[in-house]
Scaffold this motif. Sequence first.
Motif, PDB file in Angstrom:
ATOM      1  N   UNK A  46       0.654  -0.771   0.050  1.00 32.58           N
ATOM      2  CA  UNK A  46       0.054  -0.068  -0.180  1.00 32.58           C
ATOM      3  C   UNK A  46       0.870   2.082  -0.135  1.00 32.58           C
ATOM      4  N   UNK A  47       1.847   0.952   0.992  1.00 31.70           N
ATOM      5  CA  UNK A  47       3.589   2.368   0.842  1.00 31.70           C
ATOM      6  C   UNK A  47       3.552   2.587  -0.493  1.00 31.70           C
ATOM      7  N   UNK A  55       1.252  10.939  -3.426  1.00 28.78           N
ATOM      8  CA  UNK A  55       2.064  11.630  -2.692  1.00 28.78           C
ATOM      9  C   UNK A  55       3.068  12.469  -3.655  1.00 28.78           C
ATOM     10  N   UNK A  56       3.379  11.582  -4.839  1.00 30.22           N
ATOM     11  CA  UNK A  56       4.059  12.803  -5.191  1.00 30.22           C
ATOM     12  C   UNK A  56       2.721  13.636  -6.909  1.00 30.22           C
ATOM     13  N   UNK A  57       1.737  12.672  -6.857  1.00 31.07           N
ATOM     14  CA  UNK A  57       0.968  13.444  -8.076  1.00 31.07           C
ATOM     15  C   UNK A  57       1.041  15.041  -7.499  1.00 31.07           C
ATOM     16  N   UNK A  60       3.858  16.746  -7.986  1.00 35.82           N
ATOM     17  CA  UNK A  60       3.712  17.230  -9.627  1.00 35.82           C
ATOM     18  C   UNK A  60       3.493  17.992 -10.275  1.00 35.82           C
ATOM     19  N   UNK A  61       2.123  18.280  -8.991  1.00 37.23           N
ATOM     20  CA  UNK A  61       1.038  18.872 -10.009  1.00 37.23           C
ATOM     21  C   UNK A  61       1.482  20.658 -10.324  1.00 37.23           C
ATOM     22  N   UNK A  62       2.195  20.431  -8.842  1.00 34.99           N
ATOM     23  CA  UNK A  62       3.313  22.463  -9.538  1.00 34.99           C
ATOM     24  C   UNK A  62       3.786  22.340  -9.821  1.00 34.99           C
ATOM     25  N   UNK A  63       4.381  21.325 -10.743  1.00 36.02           N
ATOM     26  CA  UNK A  63       5.412  20.747 -11.808  1.00 36.02           C
ATOM     27  C   UNK A  63       5.098  20.885 -12.681  1.00 36.02           C
ATOM     28  N   UNK A  64       5.859  21.597 -13.636  1.00 37.53           N
ATOM     29  CA  UNK A  64       5.480  21.116 -15.468  1.00 37.53           C
ATOM     30  C   UNK A  64       7.075  20.130 -16.094  1.00 37.53           C
ATOM     31  N   UNK A 292      -5.049  17.044 -13.196  1.00 43.05           N
ATOM     32  CA  UNK A 292      -6.488  16.502 -13.445  1.00 43.05           C
ATOM     33  C   UNK A 292      -6.640  15.995 -11.715  1.00 43.05           C
ATOM     34  N   UNK A 293      -5.678  15.067 -12.087  1.00 37.30           N
ATOM     35  CA  UNK A 293      -5.612  13.859 -10.917  1.00 37.30           C
ATOM     36  C   UNK A 293      -6.174  14.571  -9.370  1.00 37.30           C
ATOM     37  N   UNK A 294      -5.253  15.643  -9.477  1.00 32.16           N
ATOM     38  CA  UNK A 294      -5.754  16.370  -7.752  1.00 32.16           C
ATOM     39  C   UNK A 294      -7.462  16.796  -7.483  1.00 32.16           C
ATOM     40  N   UNK A 295      -7.438  17.571  -8.726  1.00 27.60           N
ATOM     41  CA  UNK A 295      -8.501  18.090  -9.268  1.00 27.60           C
ATOM     42  C   UNK A 295      -9.671  17.176  -8.948  1.00 27.60           C
ATOM     43  N   UNK A 296      -9.989  15.902  -9.736  1.00 26.47           N
ATOM     44  CA  UNK A 296     -10.188  15.001  -9.120  1.00 26.47           C
ATOM     45  C   UNK A 296     -10.958  14.010  -8.504  1.00 26.47           C
ATOM     46  N   UNK A 297     -10.138  14.263  -7.140  1.00 27.66           N
ATOM     47  CA  UNK A 297      -9.254  13.559  -5.947  1.00 27.66           C
ATOM     48  C   UNK A 297     -11.032  14.370  -5.010  1.00 27.66           C
TER      49      UNK A 297
END
Length: 317
Positions: A46-47, A55-57, A60-64, A292-297
Amino acid sequence: MSVEAKSVIGNVVENAKSVKIKKKSGIEKKENLTGLLFVSPMLIGVGILTLLPIIATFILSFADWNFIMGIAQIKWVGFDNFKALFENEGFLKSVSNNLLFLLTVPLTMIFSLFIAIVIDKHVYMKSYFKVAFFMPYISSIVAIAVVWQVLFNPTDGPINQFLFSIGIENPPTWIADPSFALISVMLIQIWAAIGFNMILFLAGLQSIPKELYEAADMDGATAWDKFKNIMLPALSPTTFFLLITGIIGTFKVFDLIAVLTKGGPINSTTMLVWHLYESAFVDLKIGYASAIAVVLFVFVLIITLLQWVGQKKWVNY
């Protein structure tokens, strides 16, 4: 007995208690360690496979970043990815499609409840119908999509052939028509999910005590009164469970889109997960896809929390 003897006896008793406590604590530690060893494979899985990607998502949502270029090419852009989301017509279209797709949840529940009531009250060979309706749910989504692709064929498909035979000259082209493509996918989703909902509703119906219906009959209650005041309250926990899992499931629709339409025609069937996939693995925009994944979450979290708050008013345990 002298005071000294009493003190000696007291010390012996205290020492014995402390020894028992130490032995007990040692045994508990060994049991805890053994339990931890047994669950450690799952915790590690699970970890590594769930928590770290989440956590990586978020990071990375703040990166290009284009992952082909390597980690050294990461550029931090702050909230630019989120700004780009709400300026992108494809993302906004996928959000609106997902919101429309939510209608499949109540429709599936209504149809499956109706079928469950019919099977429970008016049908013999209940086991056969349970299996028949449940088969689409356990079948491969890819196989289901291929079958419906044949059924929806605009010229040679059985559905349009039937429509031709009853005098409809210009039937819809279904998944090839931007106006009907999303409706077609929704129909397939409802058809595939009815069996699972029906099985759970049927189990809920069979758990309702017959004495409640007998008491209602003695009081002169109509069928509608029994449905509204006995059946629906008794099924409210099942309904709540299906509502939450169904809504979460609509935000994860991918396989039907991938096989049938690939988001087309003209983005009429693109969903959030499909838009995420295209952004990450076709356009290689990992930061944008992570946003997109963060918004979906956030969407799923808000909807689930609202349901948990609202269930206190209508769910009866």
